[in-house]
Design a protein around this motif. Structure first.
Motif, PDB file in Angstrom:
ATOM      1  N   ILE A   1       0.704  -1.201   0.261  1.00 34.04           N
ATOM      2  CA  ILE A   1      -0.192  -0.192   0.417  1.00 34.04           C
ATOM      3  C   ILE A   1       1.005   0.982   0.318  1.00 34.04           C
TER       4      ILE A   1
ATOM      5  N   SER B   1       0.838   4.032  -3.176  1.00 24.66           N
ATOM      6  CA  SER B   1      -0.364   4.983  -2.633  1.00 24.66           C
ATOM      7  C   SER B   1       0.249   5.843  -3.464  1.00 24.66           C
TER       8      SER B   1
ATOM      9  N   VAL C   1      -8.265  -2.522   1.767  1.00 24.98           N
ATOM     10  CA  VAL C   1      -7.709  -3.219   0.720  1.00 24.98           C
ATOM     11  C   VAL C   1      -7.785  -4.581   0.422  1.00 24.98           C
TER      12      VAL C   1
ATOM     13  N   ALA D   1     -10.901  -4.009  -1.587  1.00 18.04           N
ATOM     14  CA  ALA D   1     -11.197  -4.365  -2.539  1.00 18.04           C
ATOM     15  C   ALA D   1     -10.012  -5.140  -3.962  1.00 18.04           C
ATOM     16  N   SER D   2      -8.957  -5.790  -3.473  1.00 13.62           N
ATOM     17  CA  SER D   2      -8.352  -6.705  -3.910  1.00 13.62           C
ATOM     18  C   SER D   2      -8.922  -8.074  -4.410  1.00 13.62           C
TER      19      SER D   2
ATOM     20  N   SER E   1     -11.908  -0.503 -11.679  1.00 15.94           N
ATOM     21  CA  SER E   1     -11.291   0.018 -10.862  1.00 15.94           C
ATOM     22  C   SER E   1     -12.314  -0.089  -9.736  1.00 15.94           C
TER      23      SER E   1
ATOM     24  N   PHE F   1      -8.850   2.588  -6.368  1.00 13.67           N
ATOM     25  CA  PHE F   1      -8.318   1.885  -6.381  1.00 13.67           C
ATOM     26  C   PHE F   1      -8.026   1.333  -7.997  1.00 13.67           C
TER      27      PHE F   1
ATOM     28  N   ILE G   1      -2.822   3.316  -5.982  1.00 13.01           N
ATOM     29  CA  ILE G   1      -3.877   3.457  -4.840  1.00 13.01           C
ATOM     30  C   ILE G   1      -4.557   5.119  -4.453  1.00 13.01           C
TER      31      ILE G   1
ATOM     32  N   VAL H   1      -3.387  -4.714  -5.644  1.00  7.82           N
ATOM     33  CA  VAL H   1      -4.158  -4.592  -6.416  1.00  7.82           C
ATOM     34  C   VAL H   1      -3.401  -3.699  -7.694  1.00  7.82           C
TER      35      VAL H   1
END
Length: 726
Positions: free
Chosen positions: A19, A23, A178, A181-182, A193, A209, A214, A287
């Motif tokens: 992350i 990010s 996260v 989302a992954s 996304s 994402f 990110i 991601v």
């Protein structure tokens, strides 16, 4: 009540580092402009709508001065504190539908918020269930009283949220959102996304994402700055499916007899429908990847949707925007070989078995590309762009108080990615999934041939691995196909490689450590820039052979007698997957480190007919060492070009390729002839005088476990694939 903060697991720490590396922190305003824009509304429309909603919420006393009335600050649990967030979203939905000034532009809702405290997702990526407290579900999926659905299918969940009433679990909150989302992006091929949010105490944070980055908003107090929460809820409910991150060029069709959802991919005027489950899919916590998915497909008639005939293979992925398409690179390789056909190739460089036309002979080693194009919709190429950040990523990491996470010393340059699709005419299988050793050895011999054609065209592959070497059952028998050429590039081009590109576990030892080990009278030094060459492609091919032997040990011997040997083989298999491990380096630099692994293989393969032939095949590394020594003993080209070391391609002689090809072909022939009598193969496999002479000279000292070569000043470790043309 919340429990004390728990220590983070190793897997969670790894995800946290990913992350931090991927990010971009934006101000709340910048995040809204980049990721929460409903394009059918102007900015004035958005501002008027938010003002209208705030006014109506104040009239209904849901929003009072400096706080939301129904969100109980003194509640003891997350469920009690945030239970009324859905009623707030429902009220905003009602107000938006009654907005006279622009309701025609706004249209109907696309998704609705469902408060679902404590719902868990069994993530295929993270070793623990992932909890969410709220979800936005597509209206088309809502059923039941009040349009509610608590068990919406994953593909209909457009967004998720995670709530915590205190800061004790802040890192876990970040991980949960996260991971969710992954999991959704991994599980749904029709997702480009997605956007999500977290609430911790009085602080709210937005996340977006995508495959390039990110995006994270700076945290804000949603009581004192309610307009940001309102803008977010309006977007999540009224944005189009495309704005919510769905791919309009993919259509979910049906669930087949085996329970797999089938998809239709629209590429220009062509339509391809998937058959069965994906052939390959990258399983990664991160991601920000190229996210490849490979399917068996069939082309459909656009009007009737009837199948046109033969099965093909479609690859959907997100390469860097600076990377050329596979068809373009393949064409450049064939054009280079046609140029050689015009001028002629010296006899000592002519490939074995060629008919005299290099370009035509080389085609059998590559996939036939029916279509290679960037995905387009709404008149534009589908790209994942990286917005300019208003804050440093270190500010973001500090805001999350991740004391268990060591902040990265050097943050990579995130880059834009382009959504691409390639359709291949041949349906192949991965070389590592072959069930026969003889066929595998034939594939290895053909792989060496294919790499030699790339060497003649003066192209390096850069990512040779078992997943990129495919076997096709042609009318003339099994034929190896080299695929995934997006990182292949001309060897003579002047460019710098700022990071390592390749598949872990298959990269050459020199390339993975960015150090040359065979230059006479020179100490191995880690270089900030390192040039991939033809020998590194060959070494990656040899690691395919090693990995195959360790992954496909014979199962026809007595399991009880070989239990310990199998455990040893499994241990060394795991070690050989690690770039930089002593066992990997031992094959090139210090055989004493590799000997235990080879002995374990010998003890197991020696119990079956023909097994000794396969183990003797590991002598291919003698040939590779000879190649490294002969090449690196010569004067390099451009030695001062940004510390790169590059040698003339003429020193990567055909003899080495021929020796490796003949050796693997001999293994294939001996395994095919009979199942007995595999004795004394040492004299006929991998015979090459230069290699034997080089093997008599010990290579440079191998580094001990955990030891690294010295670094030149200014070296920076990069985690993303990055190439700068110069």
């Amino acid at each position: 009540m919340d429990s004390p903060r728990r220590p983070l697991s190793d897997q969670v720490k790894i995800l946290n580092k990913k992350i931090l590396h991927n990010s971009v922190t934006l101000s709340t305003t910048a995040f809204t402009d980049n990721h929460l824009a409903i394009h059918r509304l102007t900015e004035t429309d958005n501002q008027d709508l938010v003002s209208h909603v705030i006014s109506k919420l104040q009239e209904s006393r849901l929003l009072r001065k400096r706080r939301w009335a129904k969100i109980r600050v003194d509640a003891m649990t997350e469920d009690a504190r945030f239970a009324h967030l859905q009623s707030i979203a429902d009220k905003i939905h009602e107000i938006c539908l009654s907005w006279d000034a622009g309701k025609d532009k706004l249209g109907g809702a696309t998704a609705r918020m469902i408060s679902n405290p404590g719902r868990t997702m069994n993530s295929a990526l993270l070793e623990k269930p992932v909890e969410t407290n709220a979800q936005f579900v597509l209206v088309s999926s809502l059923t039941g009283e009040g349009g509610r659905r608590d068990d919406a299918p994953l593909e209909d969940i457009s967004s998720v949220a995670r709530f915590r009433k205190s800061y004790d679990y802040h890192p876990d909150t970040q991980i949960d959102i996260v991971a969710a989302a992954s999991h959704i992006l991994y599980s749904d091929p029709a997702r480009r996304s997605m956007t999500a949010f977290t609430i911790v105490g009085k602080t709210m944070t937005f996340f977006h994402f995508s495959r390039s980055h990110i995006a994270v908003s700076s945290p804000f107090d949603y009581h004192t700055e309610p307009e940001h929460l309102i803008r977010f809820l309006i977007f999540m409910m009224f944005a189009s499916r495309e704005e919510l991150g769905y791919d309009p060029t993919i259509t979910r069709v049906r669930v087949d007899a085996y329970g797999y959802t089938q998809y239709r991919f629209h590429i220009g005027a062509k339509i391809y429908q998937t058959l069965g489950r994906p052939l390959a899919q990258l399983k990664n916590l991160d991601v920000v990847t190229h996210a490849p998915r490979v399917w068996t497909v069939t082309e459909l008639e656009p009007e009737t949707m009837a199948r046109r005939g033969k099965r093909m293979v479609l690859k959907d992925f997100w390469p860097l925007s600076i990377v050329k398409g596979e068809l373009e690179i393949q064409t450049a390789i064939f054009d280079a070989l046609r140029d050689l056909d015009k001028v002629g190739v010296p006899a000592d460089e002519c490939p074995l078995g060629t008919t005299g036309l290099l370009a035509e002979d080389a085609k059998k080693f590559f996939l036939t590309i029916a279509l290679d194009a960037a995905v387009e919709f709404n008149g534009a190429v589908d790209m994942a762009l990286v917005p300019e950040s208003d804050f440093s990523m270190m500010t973001y990491s500090a805001s999350y108080d991740c004391k268990d996470i060591e902040a990265p010393k050097d943050l990579p340059k995130l880059q834009a990615k382009t959504h691409r699709r390639v359709v291949f005419e041949e349906e192949c299988c991965c070389i590592s999934r072959l069930s026969g050793y003889a066929t595998f050895a034939l594939g290895m011999a053909q792989l060496i041939q294919g790499l030699y054609y790339m060497r003649l065209a003066r192209f390096t592959h850069h990512d040779v691995s078992s997943g990129n070497c495919l076997m096709y059952p042609s009318a003339n028998g099994w034929q190896l196909k080299i695929s995934d050429l997006e990182y292949a590039r001309p060897y003579d081009a002047r460019f710098t490689e700022k990071s390592i590109i390749g598949t872990p576990g298959y990269m050459a030892v020199e390339y993975a450590s960015r150090s040359h080990y065979f230059i006479p009278n020179e100490k191995a030094i880690r270089k900030p820039f390192f040039r991939h060459n033809f020998a590194h492609d060959l070494e990656a091919a040899l690691w395919i052979y090693v990995r195959f032997l360790f992954d496909n040990v014979p199962d026809c011997v007595n399991a009880a007698e070989t239990a310990q040997i199998r455990r040893d083989v499994q241990y060394y298999r795991d070690q050989l997957k690690k770039d930089g491990s002593p066992e990997r380096r031992g094959f090139l630099l210090d055989y004493n480190n590799a000997r235990p692994a080879v002995d374990a293989l010998t003890a197991l393969y020696g119990r079956v007919p023909g097994g000794s032939v396969l183990v003797e095949g590991l002598r291919c590394f003698d040939v590779l060492i000879g190649l490294y020594r002969d090449v690196e003993a010569t004067e390099p080209l451009d030695p001062d070009f940004r510390s790169l070391t590059r040698w003339d391609s003429k020193f990567f002689q055909r003899g080495y390729y021929q020796c490796l090809h003949n050796g693997f072909l001999a293994i294939h022939q001996r395994l095919s002839e009979s199942r007995v009598g595999y004795k004394a193969v040492r004299d006929v496999i991998f015979e090459f005088d230069a290699a034997q002479a080089a093997a008599q000279h010990p290579p440079k000292r191998a580094f001990q476990d955990g030891e690294e070569p010295e670094e030149e000043e200014g070296v920076r470790k990069k985690q993303c694939a990055h190439v700068e043309a110069e």
